[in-house]
Design a protein around this motif. Sequence first.
Motif, PDB file in Angstrom:
ATOM      1  N   MET A  57       0.842  -1.205   0.000  1.00  0.00           N
ATOM      2  CA  MET A  57       0.000   0.000   0.000  1.00  0.00           C
ATOM      3  C   MET A  57       0.867   1.240   0.000  1.00  0.00           C
ATOM      4  O   MET A  57       1.808   1.338   0.794  1.00  0.00           O
ATOM      5  CB  MET A  57      -0.823   0.029   1.289  1.00  0.00           C
ATOM      6  CG  MET A  57      -2.234  -0.422   1.109  1.00  0.00           C
ATOM      7  SD  MET A  57      -3.246   0.199   2.463  1.00  0.00           S
ATOM      8  CE  MET A  57      -2.463  -0.481   3.886  1.00  0.00           C
ATOM      9  N   GLU A  63      -3.192   6.194   5.701  1.00  0.00           N
ATOM     10  CA  GLU A  63      -2.435   5.755   6.883  1.00  0.00           C
ATOM     11  C   GLU A  63      -2.017   6.931   7.767  1.00  0.00           C
ATOM     12  O   GLU A  63      -1.306   6.741   8.749  1.00  0.00           O
ATOM     13  CB  GLU A  63      -1.182   4.985   6.443  1.00  0.00           C
ATOM     14  CG  GLU A  63      -1.469   3.660   5.745  1.00  0.00           C
ATOM     15  CD  GLU A  63      -1.262   2.450   6.635  1.00  0.00           C
ATOM     16  OE1 GLU A  63      -0.146   2.212   7.071  1.00  0.00           O
ATOM     17  OE2 GLU A  63      -2.250   1.747   6.900  1.00  0.00           O
ATOM     18  N   TYR A 268      -6.855  -4.607   5.750  1.00  0.00           N
ATOM     19  CA  TYR A 268      -6.890  -3.935   4.455  1.00  0.00           C
ATOM     20  C   TYR A 268      -6.738  -5.002   3.376  1.00  0.00           C
ATOM     21  O   TYR A 268      -6.155  -6.069   3.618  1.00  0.00           O
ATOM     22  CB  TYR A 268      -5.819  -2.838   4.328  1.00  0.00           C
ATOM     23  CG  TYR A 268      -4.415  -3.261   4.694  1.00  0.00           C
ATOM     24  CD1 TYR A 268      -3.621  -3.984   3.814  1.00  0.00           C
ATOM     25  CD2 TYR A 268      -3.867  -2.929   5.935  1.00  0.00           C
ATOM     26  CE1 TYR A 268      -2.330  -4.355   4.148  1.00  0.00           C
ATOM     27  CE2 TYR A 268      -2.576  -3.298   6.274  1.00  0.00           C
ATOM     28  CZ  TYR A 268      -1.817  -4.018   5.376  1.00  0.00           C
ATOM     29  OH  TYR A 268      -0.549  -4.397   5.719  1.00  0.00           O
ATOM     30  N   ALA A 281      -3.293  -6.504   7.921  1.00  0.00           N
ATOM     31  CA  ALA A 281      -2.150  -7.215   8.482  1.00  0.00           C
ATOM     32  C   ALA A 281      -2.263  -7.123   9.999  1.00  0.00           C
ATOM     33  O   ALA A 281      -2.817  -6.160  10.530  1.00  0.00           O
ATOM     34  CB  ALA A 281      -0.843  -6.558   8.035  1.00  0.00           C
ATOM     35  N   ARG A 324       8.180  -5.609  10.831  1.00  0.00           N
ATOM     36  CA  ARG A 324       8.333  -4.189  10.512  1.00  0.00           C
ATOM     37  C   ARG A 324       9.395  -3.594  11.441  1.00  0.00           C
ATOM     38  O   ARG A 324       9.409  -3.902  12.629  1.00  0.00           O
ATOM     39  CB  ARG A 324       7.023  -3.447  10.759  1.00  0.00           C
ATOM     40  CG  ARG A 324       5.809  -3.967  10.028  1.00  0.00           C
ATOM     41  CD  ARG A 324       4.613  -3.154  10.497  1.00  0.00           C
ATOM     42  NE  ARG A 324       3.347  -3.588   9.950  1.00  0.00           N
ATOM     43  CZ  ARG A 324       2.556  -4.522  10.465  1.00  0.00           C
ATOM     44  NH1 ARG A 324       2.931  -5.177  11.575  1.00  0.00           N
ATOM     45  NH2 ARG A 324       1.404  -4.825   9.911  1.00  0.00           N
ATOM     46  N   ARG A 351       5.584   1.001   9.154  1.00  0.00           N
ATOM     47  CA  ARG A 351       4.498   0.558   8.263  1.00  0.00           C
ATOM     48  C   ARG A 351       4.643   1.112   6.854  1.00  0.00           C
ATOM     49  O   ARG A 351       3.774   0.887   6.013  1.00  0.00           O
ATOM     50  CB  ARG A 351       3.137   1.037   8.815  1.00  0.00           C
ATOM     51  CG  ARG A 351       2.767   0.442  10.164  1.00  0.00           C
ATOM     52  CD  ARG A 351       1.468   1.066  10.668  1.00  0.00           C
ATOM     53  NE  ARG A 351       0.352   0.795   9.802  1.00  0.00           N
ATOM     54  CZ  ARG A 351      -0.430  -0.279   9.870  1.00  0.00           C
ATOM     55  NH1 ARG A 351      -0.195  -1.185  10.790  1.00  0.00           N
ATOM     56  NH2 ARG A 351      -1.429  -0.455   9.037  1.00  0.00           N
TER      57      ARG A 351
END
Length: 399
Positions: A57, A63, A268, A281, A324, A351
């Motif tokens: 994304m 976000e 998502y 996620a 992450r 992210r």
Amino acid sequence: MDDEKRNPGVDPYDVIVVGAGVIGLSVAWCAARKGLAVCVVERSEPGAGASSVAAGMLAPVGEASFGEEALLELSLASHAIWPEFSENLSAATGLETGFLLLGALHVAFDGDEAAEMQRKGDLHERLGLDSSWLSPDRCRELEPRLAPNLVGGLYVPGDSAADPRQLVTALQAALHSEGVEIVSNTVPSGCGFGDSGVTLEIPDGAPLLAKRMVLAAGAWSGDPESAWLPEALRAEVRPVKGQIVELAAEPPHSHPVAERIVCGERFYAVPRSDGSLVIGATVEEKGFDTGITAGAVHELLREGYRALPDLAELRFVGARAGLRPATPDNAPLLGSNPIEPRLLYATGHFRNGILLAPVTGEVIASLLVDEEPDLQVDLDLFRPDRFIKPSDPSKAVTV
Ligand code: GLY
């Protein structure tokens, strides 16, 4: 210098990049395009960390979070250059990055979810970002396969997506054609900083020498078990686990379940051009654990199905887990260490690693050639030493 004539342990590179995720590869590519001799060292295979799990994304608006205005500015700057970055990469390699200007629809199925999304819409309005609240009918005009019981949605027309695995392949090809060496499956065993530059010790080989080093090791940038980097120079980064589910259209390219990115409160769904879908996620504080759990797969499928029931018809391809690289303020570390300026940081993208790859590559490559980065964002906000308090003697840098 021509790589064939390079004498390991004697001839220095201009820069060694540690980490071959999308960030390290982008930094290496931008640096090589500025004429620098670059070597990339990767603990596993290129892209094997968070890059191969990321859904891709590119969503600076969707976000955007309360209190993260600096990160938003950087994200918008990177999103603005993403199309050119992708075109240049495709022109250099003949390969696609999967970049698609999809737009995103954040859907609500009850009053609480709608209130939360409308608060997000208020934030967008306050920050001058493009989004609008749509009625259920209007949502289903855009995405006819949404469940009929939705109560509305926040439409973000400018967000987009790329395919991180295609991106990794294209960046590797671009590095190959620039003559950049990638040393895979190699965890450094030590490093030193001296008058002549940086020495990176690697097992079973001559040390690599360079004028400077870039730490782009993602979640491993602060790993206490990576003793090769002195503790004082490790990044303030911790791993945050994310699990995703991949579903494929059968046959490929058959009518897509969604044309846009569809987001809910706890999931998502990012569509690919072949009709497949990545659902993400989880966000889990589990250290370096990358196990895939039945609970996470169940939750992602349940939430995705609640919004897009037709995804039940898609083929289950698999689930993945990645780490992450998170920092205490969710923003990346960019720039050189003030105490050890031969060490630069390009890590902690949490992210937003795929989104921030172009701006990170450009900024770090500019710093490596001692140019002012062409950026309307204050880089000081991303200083790598911003979490070190002067009163914290354990973090004092002695190298
Ligand atoms: N960028 C979305 C995630 O990290 O899950």
